[in-house]
Design an enzyme around this catalytic site. Structure first.
Site, short mmCIF file in Angstrom:
data_model
loop_
_atom_site.label_atom_id
_atom_site.label_comp_id
_atom_site.label_asym_id
_atom_site.label_seq_id
_atom_site.Cartn_x
_atom_site.Cartn_y
_atom_site.Cartn_z
N GLY A 47 0.83 -1.20 0.00
CA GLY A 47 0.00 0.00 0.00
C GLY A 47 0.86 1.25 0.00
O GLY A 47 2.05 1.20 0.37
N GLN A 52 3.06 9.92 1.33
CA GLN A 52 4.35 9.21 1.31
C GLN A 52 5.19 9.55 0.08
O GLN A 52 6.38 9.25 0.06
CB GLN A 52 4.13 7.69 1.38
CG GLN A 52 3.55 7.23 2.71
CD GLN A 52 3.43 5.72 2.76
OE1 GLN A 52 2.46 5.16 2.26
NE2 GLN A 52 4.42 5.06 3.32
N CYS A 98 6.35 -0.04 7.37
CA CYS A 98 5.93 1.12 6.59
C CYS A 98 7.09 1.58 5.73
O CYS A 98 8.22 1.67 6.22
CB CYS A 98 5.50 2.24 7.55
SG CYS A 98 4.93 3.72 6.71
N LEU A 99 6.78 1.88 4.49
CA LEU A 99 7.84 2.34 3.58
C LEU A 99 8.46 3.65 4.07
O LEU A 99 9.59 3.96 3.71
CB LEU A 99 7.28 2.52 2.17
CG LEU A 99 6.76 1.24 1.50
CD1 LEU A 99 6.07 1.57 0.18
CD2 LEU A 99 7.87 0.24 1.29
N HIS A 140 -4.05 1.25 8.13
CA HIS A 140 -2.68 1.79 8.11
C HIS A 140 -2.57 2.91 7.08
O HIS A 140 -2.05 3.99 7.37
CB HIS A 140 -1.69 0.65 7.80
CG HIS A 140 -0.27 1.08 7.64
ND1 HIS A 140 0.74 0.66 8.48
CD2 HIS A 140 0.33 1.89 6.73
CE1 HIS A 140 1.89 1.21 8.11
NE2 HIS A 140 1.67 1.95 7.03
N GLU A 141 -3.09 2.65 5.88
CA GLU A 141 -2.96 3.65 4.81
C GLU A 141 -3.75 4.91 5.11
O GLU A 141 -3.28 6.02 4.87
CB GLU A 141 -3.42 3.06 3.47
CG GLU A 141 -2.56 1.94 2.92
CD GLU A 141 -1.09 2.26 2.92
OE1 GLU A 141 -0.70 3.44 2.74
OE2 GLU A 141 -0.30 1.33 3.14
N HIS A 144 -2.18 7.46 7.27
CA HIS A 144 -1.22 8.36 6.61
C HIS A 144 -1.90 9.68 6.20
O HIS A 144 -1.24 10.71 6.13
CB HIS A 144 -0.63 7.71 5.36
CG HIS A 144 0.51 6.76 5.65
ND1 HIS A 144 1.69 7.18 6.21
CD2 HIS A 144 0.65 5.44 5.43
CE1 HIS A 144 2.51 6.14 6.34
NE2 HIS A 144 1.90 5.07 5.88
#
Ligand code: NI
Length: 184
Positions: A47, A52, A98-99, A140-141, A144
């Site tokens: 995702g 991000q 997480c990226l 999670h997304e 953000h």
């Protein structure tokens, strides 16, 4: 369609509330989504949220492979202005990565079942339900979009770990198991 640089924890763009997308005729929107898809692929993430890639808009993409979600594949989904509602009060701990927080993983409590609604790229409203890992990814997304990274949701900071270290420790979840929690 370039791969975009990923904003890392500490960047202001990850701390603020992202703004709604209102102009679905904006010709730049499709290009941005294409770049996000390419960036998510290159990073092997499941995702990615627009903040991000340093774009403070309420856009999320995700794809849940069957192997990650009890055999049920969730096709590539592109969401604008998503809104989540828990369907039950039940929550469950699970590993997240997480990226924007590279190299680390930690256990986060999330609702096990949610409904969510969003607009697609034409502006049409879509409503869905999600359970398990699918529900975790969406939560999670969408965090953000509100300036929240998963460590801010952790109740037990002792589970925050470098994935390489955890993989080398005996008695910890196997590397493949942890890799499966990557990376949103
Ligand atoms: Ni993330």
């Amino acid at each position: 369609m370039p791969v975009l640089p990923i904003a890392l924890m500490g960047a202001n763009v990850l701390k603020r509330r992202a703004v709604e997308v209102t102009d679905f005729k904006d010709s730049l929107l499709r290009g941005l989504v294409d770049d996000m898809l390419e960036t998510m692929d290159a990073a092997e993430g499941v995702g990615l949220a627009a903040p991000q890639v340093s774009v403070s808009k309420r856009i999320v993409i995700f794809y849940v492979p069957a192997a990650r979600n009890e055999g049920i594949e969730i096709p590539l989904t592109i969401m604008f202005n998503p809104v989540i509602k828990p369907l039950k009060k039940t929550r469950e701990d699970g590993w997240e990565a997480c990226l924007s927080v590279p190299g680390l993983i930690g256990e986060v409590s999330r609702y096990t079942a949610i409904s969510y609604r969003y607009q697609d790229i034409t502006g049409a409203i879509i409503e869905c339900e999600a359970e398990g890992f699918h529900a975790r990814v969406v939560q999670h997304e969408c965090d953000h979009l509100d300036g929240i990274l998963y460590p801010m949701r952790m109740k037990d900071m002792s589970t925050l770990a470098f994935v390489d270290v955890l993989n080398s420790e005996v008695g910890q979840p196997s590397g493949s198991e942890l890799q499966k929690s990557m990376s949103e």
